[in-house]
Design a protein around this motif. Structure first.
Motif, PDB file in Angstrom:
ATOM      1  N   VAL A  41      70.244  32.832 -73.135  1.00  0.00           N
ATOM      2  CA  VAL A  41      70.598  32.677 -71.767  1.00  0.00           C
ATOM      3  C   VAL A  41      70.365  31.185 -71.440  1.00  0.00           C
ATOM      4  CG1 VAL A  41      70.164  33.424 -69.318  1.00  0.00           C
ATOM      5  CG2 VAL A  41      70.190  34.996 -71.129  1.00  0.00           C
ATOM      6  N   ARG A  49      84.757  32.263 -68.376  1.00  0.00           N
ATOM      7  CA  ARG A  49      84.451  32.328 -69.734  1.00  0.00           C
ATOM      8  C   ARG A  49      85.132  30.957 -70.501  1.00  0.00           C
ATOM      9  NH1 ARG A  49      86.150  37.122 -70.686  1.00  0.00           N
ATOM     10  NH2 ARG A  49      83.910  37.946 -70.722  1.00  0.00           N
ATOM     11  N   THR A 106      78.337  32.209 -80.422  1.00  0.00           N
ATOM     12  CA  THR A 106      77.957  31.229 -79.732  1.00  0.00           C
ATOM     13  C   THR A 106      79.407  30.338 -79.097  1.00  0.00           C
ATOM     14  OG1 THR A 106      77.208  29.819 -81.272  1.00  0.00           O
ATOM     15  CG2 THR A 106      75.706  31.087 -80.599  1.00  0.00           C
ATOM     16  N   ARG A 139      75.830  32.765 -70.799  1.00  0.00           N
ATOM     17  CA  ARG A 139      75.192  33.713 -71.540  1.00  0.00           C
ATOM     18  C   ARG A 139      76.162  33.839 -72.765  1.00  0.00           C
ATOM     19  NH1 ARG A 139      71.705  37.755 -69.996  1.00  0.00           N
ATOM     20  NH2 ARG A 139      71.300  37.691 -67.597  1.00  0.00           N
ATOM     21  N   ALA A 140      75.433  33.699 -74.045  1.00  0.00           N
ATOM     22  CA  ALA A 140      76.160  33.391 -75.399  1.00  0.00           C
ATOM     23  C   ALA A 140      75.609  34.462 -76.281  1.00  0.00           C
ATOM     24  CB  ALA A 140      76.120  32.129 -76.030  1.00  0.00           C
ATOM     25  N   GLY A 141      76.399  35.297 -76.878  1.00  0.00           N
ATOM     26  CA  GLY A 141      75.806  36.204 -77.922  1.00  0.00           C
ATOM     27  C   GLY A 141      75.618  35.516 -79.287  1.00  0.00           C
ATOM     28  N   ILE A 142      74.445  35.864 -79.719  1.00  0.00           N
ATOM     29  CA  ILE A 142      74.055  35.336 -80.998  1.00  0.00           C
ATOM     30  C   ILE A 142      75.053  35.156 -82.072  1.00  0.00           C
ATOM     31  CG2 ILE A 142      72.186  35.386 -83.046  1.00  0.00           C
ATOM     32  CD1 ILE A 142      70.376  36.352 -80.926  1.00  0.00           C
ATOM     33  N   ASN A 160      79.864  33.075 -71.518  1.00  0.00           N
ATOM     34  CA  ASN A 160      80.069  33.351 -70.194  1.00  0.00           C
ATOM     35  C   ASN A 160      79.306  32.885 -69.125  1.00  0.00           C
ATOM     36  OD1 ASN A 160      81.799  35.734 -71.357  1.00  0.00           O
ATOM     37  ND2 ASN A 160      79.874  36.538 -71.991  1.00  0.00           N
ATOM     38  N   ASP A 164      70.045  40.230 -77.389  1.00  0.00           N
ATOM     39  CA  ASP A 164      70.926  39.617 -78.482  1.00  0.00           C
ATOM     40  C   ASP A 164      71.653  38.549 -78.076  1.00  0.00           C
ATOM     41  OD1 ASP A 164      72.615  41.424 -76.973  1.00  0.00           O
ATOM     42  OD2 ASP A 164      73.808  42.112 -78.492  1.00  0.00           O
ATOM     43  N   GLN A 165      71.264  37.953 -77.026  1.00  0.00           N
ATOM     44  CA  GLN A 165      72.027  37.017 -76.091  1.00  0.00           C
ATOM     45  C   GLN A 165      71.120  35.781 -75.881  1.00  0.00           C
ATOM     46  OE1 GLN A 165      73.773  38.646 -72.559  1.00  0.00           O
ATOM     47  NE2 GLN A 165      75.771  38.859 -73.691  1.00  0.00           N
TER      48      GLN A 165
END
Length: 213
Positions: free
Chosen positions: A69, A127, A99, A93-96, A103, A66-67
């Motif tokens: 990259v 972050r 966004t 990395r960013a969560g869907i 990170n 769910d990320q």
């Protein structure tokens, strides 16, 4: 017997047709929503990529669960006074579903003022908050500027809109002549070029140090 066989054959044929129809309907009930979800996911993924591409230079991008990259990303901007900044990392990395929060692994932050003064900061992890235009380092951040001053800061926040660097933990700066400043916290106002140390101790080579609250 032959008459019963003739009667049962059409019924069996009809029954088989009904079974095939029911199976087809059952498949559609599963396949159509699944296809809709997959299409929606693809559209959302493309929108996210488009938004990230507007803000980032990206060496490569992939989806991991769910990320998103991002490989070797870079993010840059300019402050109202003309100071430029760039944030880089080995990976990000960013969560869907979020966004705007990135990170950063092995992050590098570079700022350059119009008078030529530059500062480079490095952190193992940081972050980046796109909406707030902030970089938060929960841990150690190491800095070096164009005057040859080396710094070590704990628990820092870089706020681009206010042009402030805040360190809520211990800080230490070492100068080329051997002098050093240690403090319990720091607020650096880039607009006013003011360094505000709390619980500060200043030492020079061969000196016991001056202490101030």
């Amino acid at each position: 017997m032959s008459e019963q066989g003739n009667i049962s054959d059409p019924r069996a044929h009809l029954y088989a047709r009904l079974n095939r129809r029911n199976l087809f309907v059952a498949i559609l009930r599963i396949a159509v929503p699944a296809a809709g979800v997959a299409l929606a996911g693809l559209l959302i993924f493309q929108i996210i990529l488009s938004n990230l591409a507007d803000n980032f230079g990206i060496g490569g991008i992939r989806l991991d669960r769910d990320q998103l990259v991002l490989d070797t990303p870079s993010y840059s901007g300019i402050m109202p006074d003309g100071t430029t900044y760039e944030v880089m990392a080995e990976t990000a990395r960013a969560g869907i579903e979020a966004t705007d929060i990135i990170n950063l692994d092995t992050a590098t932050i570079v700022t350059e003022q119009t008078d030529g003064y530059t500062m480079t900061a490095n952190a193992d992890f940081a972050r980046l908050f796109l909406t707030e235009q902030q970089v938060i380092v929960e841990g150690l951040m190491v800095t070096r500027d164009s005057n040859g001053v080396n710094g070590r800061l704990l628990d820092s926040v870089i706020d681009w809109p206010t042009q402030k660097l805040t360190s809520n933990g211990d800080v230490r700066f070492e100068f080329k002549d051997g002098a050093a400043i240690e403090a319990e916290s720091l607020v650096y106002n880039a607009k006013r070029q003011v360094w505000d140390f709390k619980g500060v101790r200043y030492t020079v080579p061969g000196d016991g140090g001056l202490q101030s609250e």
